[in-house]
Scaffold this motif. Sequence first.
Motif, PDB file in Angstrom:
ATOM      1  N   GLY A  67     -10.925  17.316   9.373  1.00 32.37           N
ATOM      2  CA  GLY A  67      -9.693  17.209  10.161  1.00 32.37           C
ATOM      3  C   GLY A  67      -8.586  16.592   9.341  1.00 32.37           C
ATOM      4  N   GLU A  68      -8.070  15.445   9.808  1.00 32.26           N
ATOM      5  CA  GLU A  68      -6.973  14.804   9.096  1.00 32.26           C
ATOM      6  C   GLU A  68      -7.397  13.414   8.635  1.00 32.26           C
ATOM      7  N   VAL A  69      -7.178  13.139   7.359  1.00 30.43           N
ATOM      8  CA  VAL A  69      -7.580  11.864   6.769  1.00 30.43           C
ATOM      9  C   VAL A  69      -6.338  11.190   6.183  1.00 30.43           C
ATOM     10  N   GLU A  70      -6.174   9.897   6.478  1.00 31.07           N
ATOM     11  CA  GLU A  70      -5.018   9.132   5.986  1.00 31.07           C
ATOM     12  C   GLU A  70      -5.449   8.200   4.859  1.00 31.07           C
ATOM     13  N   LEU A  71      -4.769   8.264   3.727  1.00 33.69           N
ATOM     14  CA  LEU A  71      -5.016   7.346   2.615  1.00 33.69           C
ATOM     15  C   LEU A  71      -3.703   6.658   2.248  1.00 33.69           C
ATOM     16  N   ASP A  72      -3.834   5.512   1.594  1.00 28.71           N
ATOM     17  CA  ASP A  72      -2.645   4.783   1.143  1.00 28.71           C
ATOM     18  C   ASP A  72      -2.592   4.755  -0.379  1.00 28.71           C
ATOM     19  N   ILE A  73      -1.399   4.517  -0.885  1.00 28.91           N
ATOM     20  CA  ILE A  73      -1.232   4.180  -2.288  1.00 28.91           C
ATOM     21  C   ILE A  73      -0.582   2.797  -2.278  1.00 28.91           C
ATOM     22  N   ALA A  74      -1.312   1.798  -2.811  1.00 29.71           N
ATOM     23  CA  ALA A  74      -0.807   0.425  -2.776  1.00 29.71           C
ATOM     24  C   ALA A  74      -1.271  -0.321  -4.012  1.00 29.71           C
ATOM     25  N   ASP A  75      -0.420  -1.235  -4.505  1.00 29.42           N
ATOM     26  CA  ASP A  75      -0.746  -2.030  -5.705  1.00 29.42           C
ATOM     27  C   ASP A  75      -1.212  -1.143  -6.858  1.00 29.42           C
ATOM     28  N   TYR A  76      -0.503  -0.042  -7.053  1.00 30.24           N
ATOM     29  CA  TYR A  76      -0.804   0.873  -8.162  1.00 30.24           C
ATOM     30  C   TYR A  76      -2.241   1.406  -8.100  1.00 30.24           C
ATOM     31  N   GLU A  77      -2.729   1.635  -6.876  1.00 31.65           N
ATOM     32  CA  GLU A  77      -4.073   2.206  -6.702  1.00 31.65           C
ATOM     33  C   GLU A  77      -4.092   3.127  -5.488  1.00 31.65           C
ATOM     34  N   PHE A  78      -4.907   4.162  -5.587  1.00 25.69           N
ATOM     35  CA  PHE A  78      -5.222   4.953  -4.395  1.00 25.69           C
ATOM     36  C   PHE A  78      -6.233   4.155  -3.567  1.00 25.69           C
ATOM     37  N   SER A  79      -6.134   4.225  -2.243  1.00 27.85           N
ATOM     38  CA  SER A  79      -6.978   3.371  -1.403  1.00 27.85           C
ATOM     39  C   SER A  79      -8.459   3.772  -1.453  1.00 27.85           C
ATOM     40  N   GLU A  80      -8.771   4.964  -1.934  1.00 29.94           N
ATOM     41  CA  GLU A  80     -10.177   5.366  -2.120  1.00 29.94           C
ATOM     42  C   GLU A  80     -10.336   5.868  -3.542  1.00 29.94           C
ATOM     43  N   GLU A  81     -11.470   5.496  -4.150  1.00 32.87           N
ATOM     44  CA  GLU A  81     -11.744   5.997  -5.501  1.00 32.87           C
ATOM     45  C   GLU A  81     -12.290   7.418  -5.424  1.00 32.87           C
ATOM     46  N   THR A  82     -13.231   7.598  -4.488  1.00 34.69           N
ATOM     47  CA  THR A  82     -13.830   8.921  -4.249  1.00 34.69           C
ATOM     48  C   THR A  82     -13.963   9.123  -2.746  1.00 34.69           C
ATOM     49  N   ILE A  83     -13.643  10.319  -2.315  1.00 37.48           N
ATOM     50  CA  ILE A  83     -13.745  10.617  -0.891  1.00 37.48           C
ATOM     51  C   ILE A  83     -14.367  12.009  -0.753  1.00 37.48           C
ATOM     52  N   VAL A  84     -15.301  12.149   0.200  1.00 35.30           N
ATOM     53  CA  VAL A  84     -15.986  13.435   0.412  1.00 35.30           C
ATOM     54  C   VAL A  84     -15.520  14.002   1.755  1.00 35.30           C
ATOM     55  N   VAL A  85     -14.992  15.211   1.729  1.00 31.99           N
ATOM     56  CA  VAL A  85     -14.455  15.814   2.959  1.00 31.99           C
ATOM     57  C   VAL A  85     -14.973  17.248   3.114  1.00 31.99           C
TER      58      VAL A  85
END
Length: 162
Positions: free
Chosen positions: A123-141
């Motif tokens: 469906g729909e997944v929300e991620l952030d970009i904060a402190d010069y990092e993506f909020s997840e290193e690896t994500i399986v969808v």
Amino acid sequence: MNKKVGLLLAGAALILAACGDDGMQTSEEQNDVAEETEVVEQEKSNEQAASEEAETEETEESSETQKEGEAPEAISGKASELLSKGEKTSFVFNQIGEFSIFCEPHPVMKMTVVVEEGAELSGEVELDIADYEFSEETIVVAPGTIITWTNLDGAQHNVAFK
Ligand SMILES: [Cu+2]
């Protein structure tokens, strides 16, 4: 019972009744009735087939329009615009496989999206970009998942596909 067939049969019964006295109800007349009934049945199934076809086409069209409207497809070599603070970008992941993602201004910022049939996330997944990092290193969808990234930093980042 189908209404048309019912009416035809009622009509046939009337004919039979009318002819009943002289006993001249021929097998030819009976055949006529049988043929008419068959034609009605055939027309009915043709109509059904046509309407089913129309429905299928409609479904295909609307799902295409939806995809286009919602998010571009994640494809190797593609990249979003630079995102200022609070801005978002979305991609739909249709292809099975692994996507290496990085930020063009800061190539040390990396993450991986794995697209797998039957994955828990869809469906729909929300991620952030904060402190010069993506909020997840690896994500399986699952295939068809739309991932949206929101930049929370004052610095500009983007989402690029290797
Ligand atoms: Cu960046």
